[in-house]
Design a protein around this motif. Structure first.
Motif, PDB file in Angstrom:
ATOM      1  N   PRO A  25     -29.136 -48.432  32.326  1.00 13.76           N
ATOM      2  CA  PRO A  25     -30.106 -47.965  31.743  1.00 13.76           C
ATOM      3  C   PRO A  25     -30.474 -46.885  30.516  1.00 13.76           C
ATOM      4  CG  PRO A  25     -30.242 -48.169  33.955  1.00 13.76           C
ATOM      5  CD  PRO A  25     -29.268 -48.139  33.804  1.00 13.76           C
ATOM      6  N   ALA A  26     -29.497 -46.063  30.814  1.00 15.55           N
ATOM      7  CA  ALA A  26     -29.526 -45.044  29.652  1.00 15.55           C
ATOM      8  C   ALA A  26     -29.151 -45.566  28.377  1.00 15.55           C
ATOM      9  CB  ALA A  26     -28.703 -43.848  30.245  1.00 15.55           C
ATOM     10  N   LEU A  27     -27.997 -46.416  28.276  1.00 18.42           N
ATOM     11  CA  LEU A  27     -27.290 -47.022  27.164  1.00 18.42           C
ATOM     12  C   LEU A  27     -28.397 -47.930  26.544  1.00 18.42           C
ATOM     13  CD1 LEU A  27     -23.777 -47.586  28.524  1.00 18.42           C
ATOM     14  CD2 LEU A  27     -24.521 -46.260  26.867  1.00 18.42           C
ATOM     15  N   GLU A  28     -29.106 -48.694  27.595  1.00 25.54           N
ATOM     16  CA  GLU A  28     -30.139 -49.531  26.966  1.00 25.54           C
ATOM     17  C   GLU A  28     -31.294 -49.080  26.139  1.00 25.54           C
ATOM     18  OE1 GLU A  28     -29.173 -53.056  30.271  1.00 25.54           O
ATOM     19  OE2 GLU A  28     -31.021 -51.891  30.112  1.00 25.54           O
ATOM     20  N   LYS A  29     -31.712 -47.698  26.498  1.00 25.02           N
ATOM     21  CA  LYS A  29     -32.614 -46.832  26.140  1.00 25.02           C
ATOM     22  C   LYS A  29     -32.340 -46.466  24.777  1.00 25.02           C
ATOM     23  CE  LYS A  29     -35.954 -43.049  27.112  1.00 25.02           C
ATOM     24  NZ  LYS A  29     -35.810 -42.794  25.577  1.00 25.02           N
ATOM     25  N   TYR A  30     -31.161 -46.033  24.757  1.00 20.18           N
ATOM     26  CA  TYR A  30     -30.563 -45.583  23.640  1.00 20.18           C
ATOM     27  C   TYR A  30     -30.483 -46.527  22.469  1.00 20.18           C
ATOM     28  CZ  TYR A  30     -27.275 -43.828  19.942  1.00 20.18           C
ATOM     29  OH  TYR A  30     -26.766 -43.070  18.757  1.00 20.18           O
ATOM     30  N   GLU A  53     -25.712 -58.051  25.930  1.00 14.74           N
ATOM     31  CA  GLU A  53     -25.977 -58.487  24.442  1.00 14.74           C
ATOM     32  C   GLU A  53     -25.728 -57.362  23.774  1.00 14.74           C
ATOM     33  OE1 GLU A  53     -29.920 -60.985  24.715  1.00 14.74           O
ATOM     34  OE2 GLU A  53     -30.228 -59.218  25.811  1.00 14.74           O
ATOM     35  N   ILE A  54     -25.767 -55.985  24.014  1.00 15.80           N
ATOM     36  CA  ILE A  54     -25.562 -54.917  23.216  1.00 15.80           C
ATOM     37  C   ILE A  54     -23.701 -54.981  22.972  1.00 15.80           C
ATOM     38  CG2 ILE A  54     -25.331 -52.522  23.051  1.00 15.80           C
ATOM     39  CD1 ILE A  54     -27.770 -52.500  24.455  1.00 15.80           C
ATOM     40  N   LEU A  55     -23.133 -55.209  24.064  1.00 15.47           N
ATOM     41  CA  LEU A  55     -21.634 -55.413  23.701  1.00 15.47           C
ATOM     42  C   LEU A  55     -21.355 -56.541  23.062  1.00 15.47           C
ATOM     43  CD1 LEU A  55     -18.941 -54.268  24.888  1.00 15.47           C
ATOM     44  CD2 LEU A  55     -19.299 -55.821  26.890  1.00 15.47           C
ATOM     45  N   GLU A  56     -21.853 -57.785  23.307  1.00 15.52           N
ATOM     46  CA  GLU A  56     -21.576 -58.900  22.587  1.00 15.52           C
ATOM     47  C   GLU A  56     -21.598 -58.696  20.995  1.00 15.52           C
ATOM     48  OE1 GLU A  56     -24.111 -61.833  24.374  1.00 15.52           O
ATOM     49  OE2 GLU A  56     -22.680 -62.083  25.886  1.00 15.52           O
ATOM     50  N   GLY A  68     -19.323 -57.432  15.593  1.00 15.89           N
ATOM     51  CA  GLY A  68     -19.261 -56.772  14.415  1.00 15.89           C
ATOM     52  C   GLY A  68     -20.572 -56.901  13.686  1.00 15.89           C
ATOM     53  N   ILE A  69     -21.702 -57.271  14.278  1.00 21.53           N
ATOM     54  CA  ILE A  69     -22.969 -57.675  13.636  1.00 21.53           C
ATOM     55  C   ILE A  69     -24.129 -56.643  13.862  1.00 21.53           C
ATOM     56  CG2 ILE A  69     -22.413 -60.264  13.447  1.00 21.53           C
ATOM     57  CD1 ILE A  69     -24.381 -60.545  15.956  1.00 21.53           C
ATOM     58  N   ASP A  70     -23.919 -55.709  14.567  1.00 21.88           N
ATOM     59  CA  ASP A  70     -24.987 -54.792  14.810  1.00 21.88           C
ATOM     60  C   ASP A  70     -24.775 -53.314  14.783  1.00 21.88           C
ATOM     61  OD1 ASP A  70     -27.064 -53.319  16.019  1.00 21.88           O
ATOM     62  OD2 ASP A  70     -27.257 -54.993  17.436  1.00 21.88           O
ATOM     63  N   PRO A  71     -24.753 -52.538  13.871  1.00 25.24           N
ATOM     64  CA  PRO A  71     -24.442 -51.165  13.717  1.00 25.24           C
ATOM     65  C   PRO A  71     -25.015 -50.370  14.881  1.00 25.24           C
ATOM     66  CG  PRO A  71     -25.015 -51.887  11.600  1.00 25.24           C
ATOM     67  CD  PRO A  71     -25.291 -53.032  12.415  1.00 25.24           C
ATOM     68  N   THR A  93     -22.966 -51.221  17.887  1.00 27.78           N
ATOM     69  CA  THR A  93     -21.600 -50.495  17.675  1.00 27.78           C
ATOM     70  C   THR A  93     -21.972 -48.836  18.083  1.00 27.78           C
ATOM     71  OG1 THR A  93     -20.706 -51.851  16.481  1.00 27.78           O
ATOM     72  CG2 THR A  93     -19.843 -49.799  16.136  1.00 27.78           C
ATOM     73  N   ALA A  94     -22.972 -48.190  17.708  1.00 24.21           N
ATOM     74  CA  ALA A  94     -23.238 -46.783  17.880  1.00 24.21           C
ATOM     75  C   ALA A  94     -23.315 -46.718  19.405  1.00 24.21           C
ATOM     76  CB  ALA A  94     -24.221 -46.406  17.185  1.00 24.21           C
ATOM     77  N   THR A  95     -23.974 -47.530  20.166  1.00 22.95           N
ATOM     78  CA  THR A  95     -24.335 -47.567  21.527  1.00 22.95           C
ATOM     79  C   THR A  95     -23.250 -47.694  22.209  1.00 22.95           C
ATOM     80  OG1 THR A  95     -26.593 -48.525  21.179  1.00 22.95           O
ATOM     81  CG2 THR A  95     -25.759 -48.433  23.284  1.00 22.95           C
ATOM     82  N   ILE A  96     -22.059 -48.387  21.937  1.00 19.45           N
ATOM     83  CA  ILE A  96     -21.014 -48.616  22.903  1.00 19.45           C
ATOM     84  C   ILE A  96     -19.931 -47.476  22.387  1.00 19.45           C
ATOM     85  CG2 ILE A  96     -18.708 -49.999  23.007  1.00 19.45           C
ATOM     86  CD1 ILE A  96     -21.266 -51.135  24.254  1.00 19.45           C
ATOM     87  N   GLU A  97     -20.236 -46.946  21.261  1.00 24.71           N
ATOM     88  CA  GLU A  97     -19.262 -45.727  20.956  1.00 24.71           C
ATOM     89  C   GLU A  97     -19.677 -44.651  21.507  1.00 24.71           C
ATOM     90  OE1 GLU A  97     -16.648 -42.992  18.776  1.00 24.71           O
ATOM     91  OE2 GLU A  97     -16.787 -45.228  18.918  1.00 24.71           O
ATOM     92  N   ARG A  98     -20.977 -44.354  21.666  1.00 20.96           N
ATOM     93  CA  ARG A  98     -21.589 -43.310  22.523  1.00 20.96           C
ATOM     94  C   ARG A  98     -21.323 -43.509  24.140  1.00 20.96           C
ATOM     95  NH1 ARG A  98     -26.159 -40.103  23.011  1.00 20.96           N
ATOM     96  NH2 ARG A  98     -27.064 -40.127  24.996  1.00 20.96           N
ATOM     97  N   LEU A  99     -21.004 -44.730  24.731  1.00 18.35           N
ATOM     98  CA  LEU A  99     -20.282 -44.958  25.978  1.00 18.35           C
ATOM     99  C   LEU A  99     -18.978 -44.398  26.026  1.00 18.35           C
ATOM    100  CD1 LEU A  99     -20.153 -45.954  28.951  1.00 18.35           C
ATOM    101  CD2 LEU A  99     -19.817 -48.381  27.692  1.00 18.35           C
ATOM    102  N   LEU A 100     -18.161 -44.955  25.062  1.00 14.14           N
ATOM    103  CA  LEU A 100     -16.655 -44.540  24.986  1.00 14.14           C
ATOM    104  C   LEU A 100     -16.537 -43.032  24.852  1.00 14.14           C
ATOM    105  CD1 LEU A 100     -15.497 -47.527  22.866  1.00 14.14           C
ATOM    106  CD2 LEU A 100     -15.289 -47.331  25.419  1.00 14.14           C
ATOM    107  N   GLU A 101     -17.252 -42.586  23.970  1.00 19.16           N
ATOM    108  CA  GLU A 101     -16.915 -41.058  23.835  1.00 19.16           C
ATOM    109  C   GLU A 101     -17.336 -39.961  24.921  1.00 19.16           C
ATOM    110  OE1 GLU A 101     -15.783 -37.641  21.409  1.00 19.16           O
ATOM    111  OE2 GLU A 101     -15.370 -39.913  21.338  1.00 19.16           O
ATOM    112  N   TYR A 102     -18.689 -40.405  25.532  1.00 19.75           N
ATOM    113  CA  TYR A 102     -18.961 -39.536  26.661  1.00 19.75           C
ATOM    114  C   TYR A 102     -18.540 -39.855  27.915  1.00 19.75           C
ATOM    115  CZ  TYR A 102     -22.912 -37.292  24.254  1.00 19.75           C
ATOM    116  OH  TYR A 102     -23.481 -36.475  23.209  1.00 19.75           O
ATOM    117  N   PHE A 103     -17.909 -41.232  28.093  1.00 15.24           N
ATOM    118  CA  PHE A 103     -16.996 -41.556  29.167  1.00 15.24           C
ATOM    119  C   PHE A 103     -15.815 -40.921  29.083  1.00 15.24           C
ATOM    120  CE2 PHE A 103     -13.376 -44.182  30.589  1.00 15.24           C
ATOM    121  CZ  PHE A 103     -13.719 -44.619  32.024  1.00 15.24           C
ATOM    122  N   GLY A 104     -15.268 -40.691  28.065  1.00 12.46           N
ATOM    123  CA  GLY A 104     -14.153 -39.729  28.013  1.00 12.46           C
ATOM    124  C   GLY A 104     -14.317 -38.440  28.208  1.00 12.46           C
TER     125      GLY A 104
END
Length: 299
Positions: free
Chosen positions: A190-195, A208-211, A216-219, A222-233
């Motif tokens: 839910p936090a990622l979907e809110k972002y 859908e965000i991941l897809e 490569g059609i939605d910046p 991409t920013a949302t998934i990038e946020r997930l990966l960075e904060y996951f790390g």
């Protein structure tokens, strides 16, 4: 001796019986509704009803039983806390269950039961030398459980493994726990979907965000998934710095995102206190939604 376990969920209660600690063959599984809206006493009666049903079908009653619970039994007060089934909070559930069932009872948080089951029956079977296993839950919320030498580590306050309520993002979103920027408020579904919704024209589900990111059609995706990966790390590096587990198992819906195990794994190297090196296996679970009830039996 047969091992009995119950997974106490908000909508259903499930009981499973395993053959023994040496032979974890599942003899029986049965579910009934929790009916939590009818209150705490009704939940206790539903548990008793389920145990009686399974005992009648199996032809014998349990000698003791373990429970995976949505919150935790406070070691000091011996009452439940942090339960999203809120009618359970403040009640002496361990004592009440022992009274109604007439046998010894052991309770553990459902994330701890997930970690225990995966360590002993699931993903951990491929890593038999893993002395320290951390089970991560990344879904609607973020939680975790710690297993050392095959035993759940509950801790002084019963909150062992609760990495979801450490601050990950300074001045981040307010959390129900009273802090802001908790791990749960940054990388839970839910936090990622809110972002995404806060930065896009319309809300989307995480799938859908991941897809859209992968296409490569939605910046914003991409920013949302990038946020997930960075904060996951960042978040996993903290776990690794403190516990240095031999194995991390990731459950929950967000844990199904394959990028966590490739790009997300690489991000850990930026923050780990080990000269940017990590060898800890981070894997998906093998038991699905069975982990809670199996973990309860293994208590």
């Amino acid at each position: 001796m047969k091992l009995w376990g119950i997974d106490l969920g908000g909508t259903k209660i499930e009981c499973a019986v395993l053959e023994s600690s040496d032979n974890m063959n599942v003899l029986i599984r049965k579910r009934i509704p929790t009916e939590a809206d009818k209150g705490y006493e009704h939940i206790i009666s539903q548990i008793k009803k389920l145990v009686d049903l399974v005992a009648d079908e199996l032809g014998e009653r349990p000698q003791k039983i373990g429970f995976a619970t949505p919150g935790v039994l406070d070691p000091a007060t011996q009452t439940m806390k942090n339960c999203n089934t809120v009618c359970m909070n403040g009640n002496p559930m361990n004592k009440d269950l022992e009274a109604v069932l007439g046998i010894p009872v052991k309770l553990a948080n459902d994330a701890n039961c997930f970690a225990l089951a995966e360590a002993l029956m699931g993903a951990g079977k491929d890593y038999p030398n893993a002395e320290v296993v951390f089970g991560v839950i990344m879904g609607t919320g973020v939680g975790g459980g710690l297993v050392v030498h095959g035993k759940v580590i509950g801790g002084q306050h019963g909150i062992g493994g609760e990495w979801g309520h450490n601050i990950l993002e300074e001045n981040g979103e307010p959390c129900y726990c009273g802090k802001s920027g908790c791990v749960e408020k940054v990388i839970a579904g839910p936090a990622l979907e809110k972002y995404y919704a806060d930065n896009a024209e319309k809300p989307l589900k995480l799938k859908e965000i991941l897809e859209r990111h992968e296409a490569g059609i939605d910046p914003v995706a991409t920013a949302t998934i990038e946020r997930l990966l960075e904060y996951f790390g960042r978040a996993i590096s903290t776990l690794t710095n403190v516990l240095d587990p031999n194995l991390i198992v990731i459950g929950g819906g967000v844990g199904n995102i394959d990028l966590l195990y490739t790009e997300g794994y690489e991000r850990i190297k930026k923050y780990i206190f080990n000269d940017k090196k990590i060898t800890t296996p981070i894997v998906k679970p093998l038991l699905g939604d069975s982990a809670g009830v199996f973990g309860a039996a293994l208590l």
